[in-house]
Enzyme design. Structure first.
Site, PDB file in Angstrom:
ATOM      1  CB  CYS A  82      49.367  44.535  37.049  1.00 48.89           C
ATOM      2  SG  CYS A  82      47.781  44.188  37.398  1.00 48.89           S
ATOM      3  CG  HIS A  98      49.455  36.459  29.513  1.00 48.16           C
ATOM      4  ND1 HIS A  98      50.124  37.451  28.830  1.00 48.16           N
ATOM      5  CD2 HIS A  98      48.057  37.095  29.672  1.00 48.16           C
ATOM      6  CE1 HIS A  98      49.250  38.530  28.213  1.00 48.16           C
ATOM      7  NE2 HIS A  98      47.989  38.375  29.017  1.00 48.16           N
ATOM      8  CB  ALA A 151      45.717  42.994  34.103  1.00 47.31           C
TER       9      ALA A 151
END
Length: 494
Positions: A62, A195, A65
């Protein structure tokens, strides 16, 4: 099994798709492809970065993460709060072997778990006050921390906690950087958006901290290594050869990195991006705002290392270009000895990969240096530009699979019969029980480093150790044992 033809690979994909209902079959067909090196753009053959289908067993993570586990977590001198219920932080703690130098709990905190431990009353009444209290406690217990990031879990986005206001207030009170990161797990279709969100938080809350500050003495050879998470010491192996060619690594992030290094990054002459998927956003921002060029590099295997060193050196003067050639020459006898030792044992072995980030394409060259062939590869959370880069690395008629399901991956492996599967921990024990040699290619199966010339020797040893291990001939899958047992019972009762 010999290599598949284009027609055989297409037939294999159609055979695997037959199990799905028509709607699911139509969707999944867009994510499975036969590689064609002549294509310039991957969107002609494969679709990526789309939501996974409910009901299929995706292997993705997800947004939380992607931010906490990948980008922010390895910054060693900051404390990263998992803001929400305890589970996300606990299950993501210390999972990626991001090695660092320092004293844990004193000036480094990478393997520690900090959480606001949300309870039901926090969901009802909000958790801002609890978060503020937690930051105050951290300052008392760990005064040598250099900053704090707040990694939001799903409930925070649902109840609307104002973590930005808390961050600003505590930054003012404690005089340290406090970064709110809106990386709730439900955002995006995978960890990929995490990210991007993490990069945006670095851009907005950290990168400008030393704008206008000229006290740091720069050199013409300053670089930053971005997107190397120091799995098993990877960044250290990479840094060694970069410094040997005459460059000065001013910043290394986020593996074994510090907030001070990130703040200095806008002062370098070139950004080197290892994990393109997770860090290209911040590299593009620095190119636009600070006029810093960037280049993606690949330090897996001697062929790709040499290509990358020369491409990096092309951004500098003859001193660095000569330095790159000296480095390549210096390690020549070492890597040739590695190839001479392991290639006879690995020549012709076939590999199937399924990983995240950069590895589905970056490690292909290292396998080829050892005489091996990658016959299938795919990304958990890749985008079109990842596949654009991959189709040139893979052979024609090989398999490409995006967000492959557990069922599809197992069926592909049964039919292709590779000599090695390289994937993550979620797939590891399935394939090992099937008797297929397997390497965990997210964290190197507790080995490493795999980067650089030093890492190549370890990579070759590990692949040989796995493939040629005699244990595989003695493994019978548990479900085959049961079938054999049932047949014996039927025969006995007949």
């Amino acid at each position: 099994m010999s290599a598949l033809t284009k027609e055989e690979t297409e037939a294999l994909i159609q055979e695997v798709l037959e199990v799905y209902p028509e709607k699911a079959k139509k969707d999944r067909a867009k994510h499975l492809a036969v590689n064609d090196q002549s294509l310039e753009k991957s969107n002609k053959c494969i679709t990526s970065n789309r939501k996974s289908l409910p009901g299929v067993m995706t292997i993705r993570g997800c947004a939380y993460a992607g931010s906490k586990g990948v980008v922010w977590g390895p910054i060693k001198d900051m404390i990263h709060i998992s803001h929400g219920p305890v589970g996300c932080g606990q299950y993501s703690r210390a999972g990626r072997r991001n090695y660092y130098v320092g004293t844990t709990g004193v000036n480094t905190f990478g393997t520690m778990n900090f959480t606001s431990d949300f309870q039901e009353k926090d969901i009802v009444f909000g958790g801002d006050k609890k978060l503020a209290k937690l930051i105050d406690e951290i300052e008392v217990l760990f005064p040598l921390n250099k900053g704090i990031s707040i990694q939001s879990e799903c409930p925070i986005g649902l109840i609307g906690d104002d973590i930005e206001a808390v961050a600003k207030q505590k930054k003012k009170e404690h005089g340290k950087t406090v970064v709110p990161v809106r990386c709730e797990g439900f955002r995006g279709v995978s960890q990929s958006l995490g990210h991007h969100i993490a990069n945006d938080a670095i851009r907005d809350w950290v990168l400008e901290n030393r704008d206008g500050d000229e006290s740091f003495a720069t050199t013409p050879y300053d670089i930053a290594v971005i997107g190397d998470y120091n799995i098993g010491g990877d960044a250290w192996a990479s840094r060694t050869i970069l410094e040997e060619m005459g460059l000065r690594v001013v910043a290394q992030w986020s593996g074994d990195g510090t907030i001070a290094e990130i703040e200095k990054t806008p002062k370098v002459k070139l950004n080197l991006i290892h994990c393109y998927r997770s860090m290209n956003y911040i590299a593009r921002h620095m190119e636009e705002k600070y006029n810093i060029p960037w280049i993606e590099y690949n330090f897996f295997g001697p062929t790709k290392i040499a290509e990358s060193l020369r491409a990096i050196a092309a951004h500098f003067d003859d001193t660095i270009k000569e330095g790159a050639e000296k480095v390549i020459k210096r390690y020549e006898s070492e890597y040739e000895a590695v190839i001479a030792k392991y290639k006879p044992r690995l020549q012709g072995k076939r590999v199937m990969l399924y990983i995240g980030g950069l590895r589905p394409r970056h490690v292909i060259g290292a396998y080829e240096d050892l005489g091996m062939e990658v016959v299938g590869t795919g990304y958990e959370f890749g985008h079109g530009d990842d596949y654009d880069r991959t189709i040139k690395e893979m052979g024609n008629a090989t398999l490409l699979y995006d967000d492959v399901t557990g069922f599809e991956f197992e069926e592909f492996v049964k039919k292709v019969q590779p000599d090695l599967v390289g994937s993550g921990v979620k797939e590891k024990y399935i394939f090992q029980k099937m008797g297929v040699p397997f390497r965990q290619m997210h964290s190197w199966d507790y080995s490493g480093p795999y980067h650089g010339y030093d890492g190549f020797a370890i990579f070759a040893r590990d692949m040989d150790m796995t493939i040629n291990n005699p244990c595989w001939s003695n493994v019978i899958a548990p479900w085959h044992k049961k079938a054999a047992s049932d047949e014996a019972v039927i025969a006995a009762s007949a």
